[in-house]
Design a protein around this motif. Structure first.
Motif, mmCIF file in Angstrom:
data_model
loop_
_atom_site.group_PDB
_atom_site.id
_atom_site.type_symbol
_atom_site.label_atom_id
_atom_site.label_comp_id
_atom_site.label_asym_id
_atom_site.label_seq_id
_atom_site.Cartn_x
_atom_site.Cartn_y
_atom_site.Cartn_z
ATOM 1 N N UNK A 1 -44.293 -7.520 -41.871
ATOM 2 C CA UNK A 1 -44.145 -6.596 -40.746
ATOM 3 C C UNK A 1 -45.198 -6.935 -39.678
ATOM 4 N N UNK A 2 -44.721 -7.481 -38.579
ATOM 5 C CA UNK A 2 -45.687 -7.952 -37.575
ATOM 6 C C UNK A 2 -46.263 -6.828 -36.714
ATOM 7 N N UNK A 3 -45.837 -5.621 -36.950
ATOM 8 C CA UNK A 3 -46.434 -4.517 -36.176
ATOM 9 C C UNK A 3 -47.586 -3.853 -36.936
ATOM 10 N N UNK A 4 -47.818 -4.275 -38.162
ATOM 11 C CA UNK A 4 -48.847 -3.603 -38.968
ATOM 12 C C UNK A 4 -50.153 -4.386 -39.001
ATOM 13 N N UNK A 5 -51.235 -3.704 -38.765
ATOM 14 C CA UNK A 5 -52.568 -4.294 -38.886
ATOM 15 C C UNK A 5 -53.584 -3.158 -38.833
ATOM 16 N N UNK A 6 -54.803 -3.450 -39.182
ATOM 17 C CA UNK A 6 -55.859 -2.449 -39.089
ATOM 18 C C UNK A 6 -56.158 -2.158 -37.614
ATOM 19 N N UNK A 7 -56.246 -0.892 -37.285
ATOM 20 C CA UNK A 7 -56.566 -0.518 -35.897
ATOM 21 C C UNK A 7 -58.007 -0.013 -35.819
ATOM 22 N N UNK A 8 -58.583 -0.162 -34.660
ATOM 23 C CA UNK A 8 -59.996 0.194 -34.485
ATOM 24 C C UNK A 8 -60.190 1.240 -33.397
ATOM 25 N N UNK A 9 -59.080 1.853 -32.959
ATOM 26 C CA UNK A 9 -59.167 2.758 -31.806
ATOM 27 C C UNK A 9 -60.013 3.999 -32.072
ATOM 28 N N UNK A 10 -60.295 4.280 -33.349
ATOM 29 C CA UNK A 10 -61.154 5.435 -33.623
ATOM 30 C C UNK A 10 -62.592 5.201 -33.135
ATOM 31 N N UNK A 11 -62.913 3.962 -32.767
ATOM 32 C CA UNK A 11 -64.264 3.679 -32.248
ATOM 33 C C UNK A 11 -64.347 3.842 -30.720
ATOM 34 N N UNK A 12 -63.206 4.189 -30.129
ATOM 35 C CA UNK A 12 -63.134 4.209 -28.666
ATOM 36 C C UNK A 12 -64.102 5.215 -28.037
ATOM 37 N N UNK A 13 -64.138 6.403 -28.586
ATOM 38 C CA UNK A 13 -64.992 7.433 -27.987
ATOM 39 C C UNK A 13 -66.472 7.062 -28.074
ATOM 40 N N UNK A 14 -66.857 6.472 -29.206
ATOM 41 C CA UNK A 14 -68.255 6.055 -29.363
ATOM 42 C C UNK A 14 -68.608 4.976 -28.344
ATOM 43 N N UNK A 15 -67.670 4.061 -28.118
ATOM 44 C CA UNK A 15 -67.920 3.012 -27.125
ATOM 45 C C UNK A 15 -68.056 3.627 -25.736
ATOM 46 N N UNK A 16 -67.131 4.505 -25.431
ATOM 47 C CA UNK A 16 -67.151 5.148 -24.113
ATOM 48 C C UNK A 16 -68.466 5.908 -23.900
ATOM 49 N N UNK A 17 -68.930 6.558 -24.934
ATOM 50 C CA UNK A 17 -70.163 7.347 -24.832
ATOM 51 C C UNK A 17 -71.386 6.471 -24.562
ATOM 52 N N UNK A 18 -71.323 5.210 -24.977
ATOM 53 C CA UNK A 18 -72.456 4.304 -24.772
ATOM 54 C C UNK A 18 -72.412 3.556 -23.454
ATOM 55 N N UNK A 19 -71.437 3.888 -22.599
ATOM 56 C CA UNK A 19 -71.284 3.131 -21.348
ATOM 57 C C UNK A 19 -71.808 3.929 -20.151
ATOM 58 N N UNK A 20 -72.419 3.192 -19.225
ATOM 59 C CA UNK A 20 -73.003 3.844 -18.048
ATOM 60 C C UNK A 20 -72.780 2.940 -16.831
ATOM 61 N N UNK A 21 -72.192 3.496 -15.792
ATOM 62 C CA UNK A 21 -71.929 2.700 -14.586
ATOM 63 C C UNK A 21 -73.231 2.435 -13.840
ATOM 64 N N UNK A 22 -73.501 1.156 -13.559
ATOM 65 C CA UNK A 22 -74.726 0.828 -12.820
ATOM 66 C C UNK A 22 -74.432 0.276 -11.427
ATOM 67 N N UNK A 23 -73.162 -0.069 -11.194
ATOM 68 C CA UNK A 23 -72.813 -0.549 -9.849
ATOM 69 C C UNK A 23 -71.312 -0.368 -9.663
ATOM 70 N N UNK A 24 -70.941 0.080 -8.483
ATOM 71 C CA UNK A 24 -69.519 0.212 -8.192
ATOM 72 C C UNK A 24 -69.302 -0.196 -6.741
ATOM 73 N N UNK A 25 -68.402 -1.135 -6.537
ATOM 74 C CA UNK A 25 -68.163 -1.664 -5.195
ATOM 75 C C UNK A 25 -66.662 -1.650 -4.933
ATOM 76 N N UNK A 26 -66.233 -1.084 -3.803
ATOM 77 C CA UNK A 26 -64.792 -1.162 -3.498
ATOM 78 C C UNK A 26 -64.432 -2.532 -2.918
ATOM 79 N N UNK A 27 -63.205 -2.935 -3.069
ATOM 80 C CA UNK A 27 -62.717 -4.130 -2.378
ATOM 81 C C UNK A 27 -61.250 -3.925 -2.040
ATOM 82 N N UNK A 28 -60.759 -4.766 -1.167
ATOM 83 C CA UNK A 28 -59.367 -4.660 -0.740
ATOM 84 C C UNK A 28 -58.513 -5.569 -1.613
ATOM 85 N N UNK A 29 -57.716 -5.027 -2.520
ATOM 86 C CA UNK A 29 -56.869 -5.910 -3.330
ATOM 87 C C UNK A 29 -55.884 -6.671 -2.438
ATOM 88 N N UNK A 30 -55.559 -7.886 -2.854
ATOM 89 C CA UNK A 30 -54.568 -8.642 -2.080
ATOM 90 C C UNK A 30 -53.853 -9.608 -3.001
#
Lengths: 741, 140
Positions: A15-44
């Motif tokens: 079954x190629x749809x089955x494998x171990x998932x790691x998404x339960x670590x998502x919140x912990x990762x998000x909690x450890x992240x901090x924005x240090x720079x944000x710059x807008x640009x014009x997509x093209x």
């Protein structure tokens, strides 16, 4: 050897749809992240394949700048590898080394990249100063990052500087946002990290395919052989998969800069985002090629069933498969890891391909592997591949013929972020050193590195990932291991140098070149070190026998490195060029060049960019960049004849048992090639005769190839050649060369 | 599944009609006044016979589509989702019946969806929509 026939009834029911998932670590990762720079640009979106700007990010100072793409950049460097080398040249000094802040990692997809109508058009080219070779390395990698970067608005991304803490660089090509985020904690290894980041940055499930992540793993930080995983979201498997920018240690540079990951979120892909000048030609050429795959692949290479692993048994049959550190060319247990096995083991009921429209679809995947060792022991994973290089490098070259262990080695190389080819060759070297007493259990910290001991092999890799003991020494690569073993007085220096399969500091890839003069040159007379990106000549030399004479081989070493460079300027994959060919190809003049496909490429470039070229112009475009790269090597202190020297194992038999295993062939060569008589001679005497003949022949090949390339016999491009290529417009380039003329 | 079927006992390969089926398809389905863009094409052979190029809903294209833009609807007909299509044309290249088509003015390819508009206009009554078993999914 008979043509393998695919039998769908033998494909394993996994079954190629089955494998171990790691998404339960998502919140912990998000909690450890901090924005240090944000710059807008014009997509093209691109116009005629170019967005006409590149993005510079200094991960240390957090400077974010857009730079224009000049007409000169397009004319001389085209894109992809050319843009990477151009930016890197401007960023570094001759004294810069890989871990200096000014070293860069440049990612550029090339003007054609992102086309969806032709196979193999989603490549990114990654360029950096290599920790293994101290000269520029370039790596051609699939996955979605490059095309999505371009569809966000940038023809290249330059990364310079060093961060103090781990950072993630996120480019949102839909909202027009560039964000640098510090990350504390969270996973490092790619199969976990990229899954989390893909879900973190995608805006809903439908957006998952529009996100791509570049990451590496734990071993990249503790070795010099780190690679980069470029992700693509597999809709049917519902998982993140990878292609690798493997060679030369760019993953190590990435972690040295404290980059944890790059993430791009691009617009929804459509068939015309490059805005080519002539979409009709592209459509017709693409459809013609898709039909060719449909009609010919099953009877030719079966790339859609086996991927590149289809050549395992061919290499074995022609005595070209590396066995036991390139000592031998075949092995009785190869049938356990040849394509008849992989086409049963790899999932066949789904779509493979590392970019849209790749009908060749060589990116096979083995699903449902339950890991037996390491930090993910017990997890069920999907393994990308194995490709030929992995089956040969991690398998036969190390005497590992257990396919599950081979898959586990492949998986851990990938998620730990190390190059499978490099790891295979360096492990084969370690195992031969162990066989010959240069290493022993005490020196390896208890690892019994005997041929085929996959458990010890995996343990060495886990130690590499943890930065421990002999794993750390092995992670230095063959060149530095050789120096270390010799320094320690652990064996005969000549033997160690003869059997250590590296040139310029880069490990050989997985072909036996002893009997292929063309491939000997194809490996050693390269810009970046021995790989099969520049000159994969072994098949046309030894299997198809299309370049029989010395002159043919020298000419091939002029033409093919240039022809193949061109793929990397544009964002093409090389495999669709000659892994399936038109049914009447063998009747064409210069069949080994696959003339119809060369014309396809000429047409695709012209139809995208509007710059009309022919097949001679194509070679000229490559020659500019190829010679620029040679001069870049010279500027960095390499790039001369002495740096193109080959380890003797790549030219001929080093040991008595190697000679005697193929004594009939070698004795015959003494008669037919040297005009001498082997009768009454000892093996040692005959080996000495071979060594002289083979090294002389290689030296003559160097003379011929250098001359054909327009270089001096010391390997330096002449001023006349630079003028012919228009590179004299760059005074710095001319200055480098002048010092060596 | 619903499949458009042509009976060559009745169809004379356009020799004595105005290719009404093609025109109706082009105009009604694709909104173009050009029968060359219709999703079925009737070809006459010199020997008096003929053939129809049209989709039999075999589903091979579903297997090769990289963006999951092709799916069967509840009638078993293979439909293309224009929002998901990336214009790679693998469906065209891998169709053994050459039934997936491309209008140079559109990025998204097209094919017969067994809608039946052609059935009603055929002067010979040669076309019909039939219910046939869905074939097994093939490894392509």
């Amino acid at each position: 050897m008979s043509q393998l026939v695919f039998d769908p009834s033998k494909v394993m029911d996994i079954d190629y749809t089955k494998r171990t998932e790691y998404l339960d670590q998502l919140e912990a990762l998000r909690a450890g992240m901090r924005t240090v720079k944000e710059v807008p640009f014009q997509p093209s979106l691109p116009d005629k394949g170019y967005t006409n700007r590149t993005l510079y990010v200094n991960v240390g100072s957090l400077e974010v700048t857009e730079k224009p793409v000049t007409q000169q950049m397009k004319d001389v460097f085209i894109g992809g590898r050319g843009f990477g080398l151009y930016h890197l040249w401007n960023a570094v000094k001759p004294t810069t080394r890989w871990n200096d802040p000014e070293n860069e990692i440049v990612i550029s997809p090339g003007p054609v990249a992102g086309m969806t109508q032709y196979a193999g058009t989603g490549k990114s080219l990654v360029v950096s100063l290599s920790p293994q070779t101290d000269i520029p390395i370039d790596s051609n990698v699939g996955g979605f990052y490059g095309p999505l970067l371009k569809f966000s608005g940038f023809d290249a991304l330059e990364l310079q500087g060093k961060a103090e803490k781990d950072i993630i660089l996120f480019i949102d090509g839909v909202k027009g946002l560039i964000r640098v985020e510090e990350v504390a904690g969270g996973p490092e290894d790619s199969h976990v990290l990229a899954e989390l980041l893909t879900h973190l940055y995608a805006e809903g499930e439908k957006d998952l395919p529009n996100v791509s992540v570049v990451s590496t793993g734990a071993a990249a930080a503790h070795s010099l052989i780190g690679m980069l995983n470029f992700s693509f979201y597999d809709r049917r498997r519902k998982c993140v998969r990878f292609k690798q920018a493997g060679r030369g240690g760019i993953g190590t540079v990435f972690r040295d800069k404290r980059i944890r990951a790059l993430v791009v979120r691009g617009p929804k892909v459509a068939g015309d985002l490059n805005h080519p000048v002539d979409p009709e030609t592209i459509a017709k050429t693409g459809i013609k090629y898709h039909k060719e795959i449909r009609e010919n692949d099953g009877g030719q290479c079966m790339m859609r069933r086996n991927g590149t692993a289809h050549i395992v048994e061919i290499m074995d049959a022609y005595d070209l498969l590396p066995v036991h550190n390139f000592q031998y060319g075949s092995h009785p247990e190869v049938h356990k890891i040849d394509s008849s096995y992989w086409q049963q083991r790899c999932t066949q009921h789904t779509v493979d391909g590392c970019w849209y429209g790749c009908s060749m679809a060589c990116a096979k995947g083995a699903d449902g592997l339950v890991l037996k060792t390491g930090p993910y022991k017990g997890d069920m994973v999907t393994v990308d591949g194995p490709e030929y290089e992995n089956a040969a490098g991690l398998g036969s070259n190390c005497g590992v013929f257990d396919p599950d262990y081979l898959l586990e080695l492949n998986f851990y190389c990938d998620t730990y972020g190390i190059c499978t080819i490099t790891y295979g060759t360096l492990t084969a070297f370690v195992m031969e050193c162990y066989q010959r007493g240069i290493l022993n259990k005490e020196r390896t910290g208890g690892l019994e590195m005997t041929w085929g001991n996959a458990e010890a092999d995996l343990e060495m890799m886990h130690r590499m990932a943890r930065g421990e003991g002999f794993g750390k020494i092995a992670g230095l690569g063959v060149k530095k291991m050789k120096e270390y073993f010799i320094q320690q007085g652990w064996g005969d220096p000549q033997l160690i140098n003869d059997i250590g399969m590296e040139n310029k500091g880069l490990e050989y890839s997985q072909y036996m070149s002893k009997e292929s003069l063309a491939q000997q040159g194809g490996y050693a007379l390269t810009n970046k070190g021995p790989q099969h990106d520049e000159a994969w000549l072994i098949f046309m030399d030894m299997v198809n026998k299309q370049i029989p004479t010395f002159e043919d081989k020298a000419e091939a070493l002029y033409y093919f490195p240039l022809f193949r460079t061109w793929f990397g300027l544009n964002g093409f994959c090389k495999l669709p060029w000659n892994d399936v060919v038109p049914a009447n190809n063998s009747e064409q003049p210069e069949a080994h060049k696959v003339p119809e496909h060369v014309q396809n490429y000429v047409d695709l470039f012209s139809a995208t960019t509007g710059v009309k070229i022919d097949k001679e112009d194509l070679i000229m475009q490559s020659a500019r960049v190829y010679n620029f790269q040679r001069v870049f090597n010279i500027r960095m202190g390499k790039g001369l004849r002495l740096h193109d020297a080959a380890p003797y194992r790549s030219l001929g038999p080093v040991t008595k048992e190697e000679y005697e295993s193929r004594a009939e062939r070698y004795d015959q060569q003494i008669i037919t090639e040297m005009g001498l008589d082997p009768a009454g001679k000892s093996t040692e005497e005959k080996m000495a005769m071979h060594r002289k003949w083979r090294t002389d022949r290689f030296s003559k090949l160097m003379d011929s190839v250098y001359t054909r390339r327009g270089w001096t016999l010391d390997g330096v491009p002449t001023l006349a050649r630079l003028q012919e290529l228009g590179l004299d417009a760059f005074p710095e380039v001319v200055d480098v060369v002048k010092q060596h003329l | 599944m619903k499949q458009l079927v042509i009976d060559f006992q009745k169809c004379d390969a356009g020799r004595n009609c105005n290719h009404e089926c093609e025109m109706e398809c082009a105009v009604k389905v694709f909104k173009v006044d050009d029968p060359a863009q219709a999703a079925l094409q009737i070809k006459a052979y010199e020997d008096g016979g003929g053939k129809a190029v049209l989709c039999d809903q075999c589903g091979d294209c579903i297997v090769v589509c990289p963006s999951e833009a092709l799916k069967r609807n509840k009638l078993g007909v293979v439909m293309i989702d224009k929002q998901l299509c990336v214009g790679c044309y693998m469906c065209i290249g891998f169709c053994e019946k050459d039934a997936f088509m491309r209008n140079p003015d559109w990025i998204v390819p097209h094919k017969c969806t067994s809608c039946g508009v052609c059935v009603k206009v055929c002067p010979h009554g040669a076309l019909s929509i039939q219910d046939v078993p869905e074939p097994a999914v093939r490894i392509i």
